[in-house]
Design an enzyme around this catalytic site. Structure first.
Site, PDB file in Angstrom:
ATOM      1  CD  GLU A 160     -25.502   9.336  23.722  1.00 11.63           C
ATOM      2  OE1 GLU A 160     -25.548   9.870  24.839  1.00 11.63           O
ATOM      3  OE2 GLU A 160     -26.045   9.833  22.713  1.00 11.63           O
ATOM      4  CG  ASP A 212     -32.611   8.087  23.496  1.00 11.55           C
ATOM      5  OD1 ASP A 212     -32.541   9.181  22.941  1.00 11.55           O
ATOM      6  OD2 ASP A 212     -31.688   7.618  24.192  1.00 11.55           O
ATOM      7  CD1 TRP A 217     -29.475  17.791  19.412  1.00  9.15           C
ATOM      8  CD2 TRP A 217     -29.297  16.017  18.060  1.00  9.15           C
ATOM      9  NE1 TRP A 217     -29.141  16.697  20.177  1.00  9.15           N
ATOM     10  CE2 TRP A 217     -29.015  15.612  19.389  1.00  9.15           C
ATOM     11  CE3 TRP A 217     -29.232  15.078  17.039  1.00  9.15           C
ATOM     12  CZ2 TRP A 217     -28.693  14.305  19.706  1.00  9.15           C
ATOM     13  CZ3 TRP A 217     -28.910  13.786  17.364  1.00  9.15           C
ATOM     14  CH2 TRP A 217     -28.646  13.394  18.680  1.00  9.15           C
ATOM     15  CG  ASP A 231     -28.105   4.619  26.552  1.00 10.85           C
ATOM     16  OD1 ASP A 231     -28.753   5.150  27.466  1.00 10.85           O
ATOM     17  OD2 ASP A 231     -27.429   5.270  25.734  1.00 10.85           O
TER      18      ASP A 231
HETATM   19  C1  FRU Z   1     -29.291   9.304  23.630  1.00  8.06           C
HETATM   20  C2  FRU Z   1     -29.165   9.560  25.103  1.00  8.06           C
HETATM   21  C3  FRU Z   1     -28.883   8.273  25.869  1.00  8.06           C
HETATM   22  C4  FRU Z   1     -29.401   8.577  27.245  1.00  8.06           C
HETATM   23  C5  FRU Z   1     -30.602   9.435  26.945  1.00  8.06           C
HETATM   24  C6  FRU Z   1     -30.875  10.528  27.934  1.00  8.06           C
HETATM   25  O1  FRU Z   1     -30.034  10.283  22.968  1.00  8.06           O
HETATM   26  O2  FRU Z   1     -28.177  10.540  25.367  1.00  8.06           O
HETATM   27  O3  FRU Z   1     -27.525   7.891  25.849  1.00  8.06           O
HETATM   28  O4  FRU Z   1     -29.735   7.441  27.972  1.00  8.06           O
HETATM   29  O5  FRU Z   1     -30.384  10.012  25.669  1.00  8.06           O
HETATM   30  O6  FRU Z   1     -32.067  11.177  27.657  1.00  8.06           O
END
Ligand code: FRU
Length: 470
Positions: free
Chosen positions: A214, A36, A292, A160
């Site tokens: 997320e 992210d 992925w 997040d």
């Molecule tokens: C999304 C996520 C978020 C988390 C982060 C961990 O891709 O799973 O929810 O904060 O990546 O790396």
């Protein structure tokens, strides 16, 4: 500087020369895995891109915050790692978060992740920086913990935070799981970023949906409230949609009225996007192109995994979100380009001289009123290609890349405008003037360079513009 930060920066400096094949204009880390984008902002004359980072390997692991800066959102400069998981409350990772500028200082709010004795716990923290490079974590951390969750919540999904200011208060939207199943966007309010009050829930999964939410983002665009979410769909394996909702939010009363929900990206590799305002006050979105489904061999060979999508400018037209690549891409055009004013194709595939490659910017329009379907085929080689088709009668897109994804339109379309950006390992197709975007990470052979326009029935092709990109 902490030991963990020092160690990571020394490791990166020593090992980054072993990496290769970085894309030309999509951000990748100097070495290692990224996910992210975090803390996106324009601060002290520069854009800052922080991101979820494991410098030590090509897979997700204990998270750091990597950092890069840019003047134009296209050319990025790697900076030292900004956050390391060094405190007790974040031992297993500094997870995603966001930034806000207050009195010339940059505040970030991010999730501390703990995964001990089969118990995952998440909390929220604040760190402050004067220069965007080094951060001081608050003594008061964590500023939000398990006890600040609404009753019955699952403490392992509380993460997040996207922080913003509104009417003299600070607000943060954070994902939670107040019921056994399904996600929710929790709203918190604060006067000082340290003491927070839980306000309520502004959006929730449909009843019974097995999914985890997320990376929420909430902002106003042309007087409409927009909520962006990334979703782990537990019912459909391999689906990680990003969606947006349009509606109205009353923050004080924690009411979210959402009347429109749509896929934000209809491809396979766009996740956890975050938005921010650029120096001109425009709403810009950067998403993570997630590997992925990518072949592990590519990662091993190249030494890096994951990249950021091209920054996209967001607007609303006809009640829908429009995404357009940031105009800085134009500076990367290598030559005067190729231009075809008009060409009719009828039940055939057509390719054109000098319109081929693996790093390019292509745009065109089609009139499909006399066609059954239109297809653009990209990165075509001996063994594979990526295709996007539009079926005129069914009003349906079919995207065929790492898999097949079908997307239905509500209304028929007679003309369509496309823009395609390819950068060897990725394809981003801005279809229907940016109303539908299809993003995919790919791994084409060296010879997979052909671009073919195909029509079943008669398609008129207009204003084909093609530029190779540096
Ligand atoms: C999304 C996520 C978020 C988390 C982060 C961990 O891709 O799973 O929810 O904060 O990546 O790396």
């Amino acid at each position: 500087m902490s030991n963990l930060l020092d160690k990571a920066n020394v490791y990166i400096a020593t090992n980054k020369k072993n990496t290769k094949n970085h894309p030309k204009f999509h951000y990748t880390a100097p070495i290692g895995w990224i996910n992210d984008p975090n803390g996106l902002c324009y601060f002290k004359g520069e854009y800052h891109l922080y991101y979820q980072y494991n410098p030590y390997g090509i897979h997700w692991d204990t998270m750091y915050w990597g950092h890069a800066t840019s003047k134009d959102l296209i050319h990025w400069e790697h900076k030292p790692v900004a956050l390391a998981p060094e405190e007790d409350y974040e031992r297993d990772g500094c997870f995603s978060g966001s930034a806000i500028e207050i009195n010339d200082e940059l505040y970030i709010m991010y999730t501390g992740h703990l995964d001990r004795n089969n118990r995952v716990r998440q909390n929220q923290n604040i760190a402050i920086s004067q220069d965007g490079l080094t951060f001081k974590k608050l003594e008061a951390n964590p500023v939000l913990k398990e006890i600040d969750l609404p009753k019955g919540s699952q403490p392992e999904d509380f993460r997040d935070p996207k922080v913003f200011e509104y009417k003299g208060s600070y607000w943060s939207v954070i994902v939670g799981r107040p019921k056994e199943q399904g996600g929710a966007v929790l709203l918190y309010r604060s006067d000082n970023l340290i003491q927070w009050d839980y306000v309520g829930i502004i959006a929730e999964s449909d009843k019974g949906r097995e999914e985890i939410w997320e990376c929420p983002d909430l902002f106003k665009l042309q007087d409409v409230d927009v909520l962006i979410l990334s979703i782990i769909d537990l019912q459909e394996t391999n689906m990680h949609p990003t969606i947006y909702k349009l509606g109205n939010v009353d923050l004080e009363n924690s009411q979210g009225e959402w009347n429109y929900t749509r896929d934000l990206d209809c491809g396979f590799s766009f996740y956890a996007p975050q938005t921010f305002l650029d120096s001109k006050g425009r709403r810009i979105m950067i998403g993570w192109m997630s590997p992925w489904d990518a072949d592990d061999a590519v990662r091993l060979e190249n030494g890096w995994a994951g990249m950021m999508a091209t920054p996209r400018v967001l607007t609303i037209e006809d009640g829908q979100l429009i995404q357009k690549p940031i105009e800085g891409i134009d500076q990367l055009r290598q030559d005067k380009g190729e231009y075809i004013k008009e060409k009719v194709i009828c039940n055939e595939g057509e390719s054109f001289d000098n319109i081929s490659g693996q790093h390019f910017d292509l745009s065109f329009e089609v009139d499909i009123s006399k066609a059954n379907s239109f297809t653009i085929e990209l990165a075509k080689g001996k063994n594979n290609s990526t295709q996007l088709s539009y079926n005129v009668h069914r009003h349906e897109w079919i995207f065929d890349s790492n898999g097949i994804r079908k997307v239905q339109e509500d209304d028929p379309k007679e003309t369509l405008a496309f823009r395609v950006l390819m950068d060897r390992y990725s394809i981003e197709i801005f279809a229907d003037g940016g109303k539908r975007v299809f993003t995919a990470l790919i791994d084409p052979d060296e010879d997979a360079r052909e671009i073919v326009f195909l029509s079943e029935g008669k398609t008129a092709l207009y204003n084909v513009e093609f530029y190779s990109l540096i």
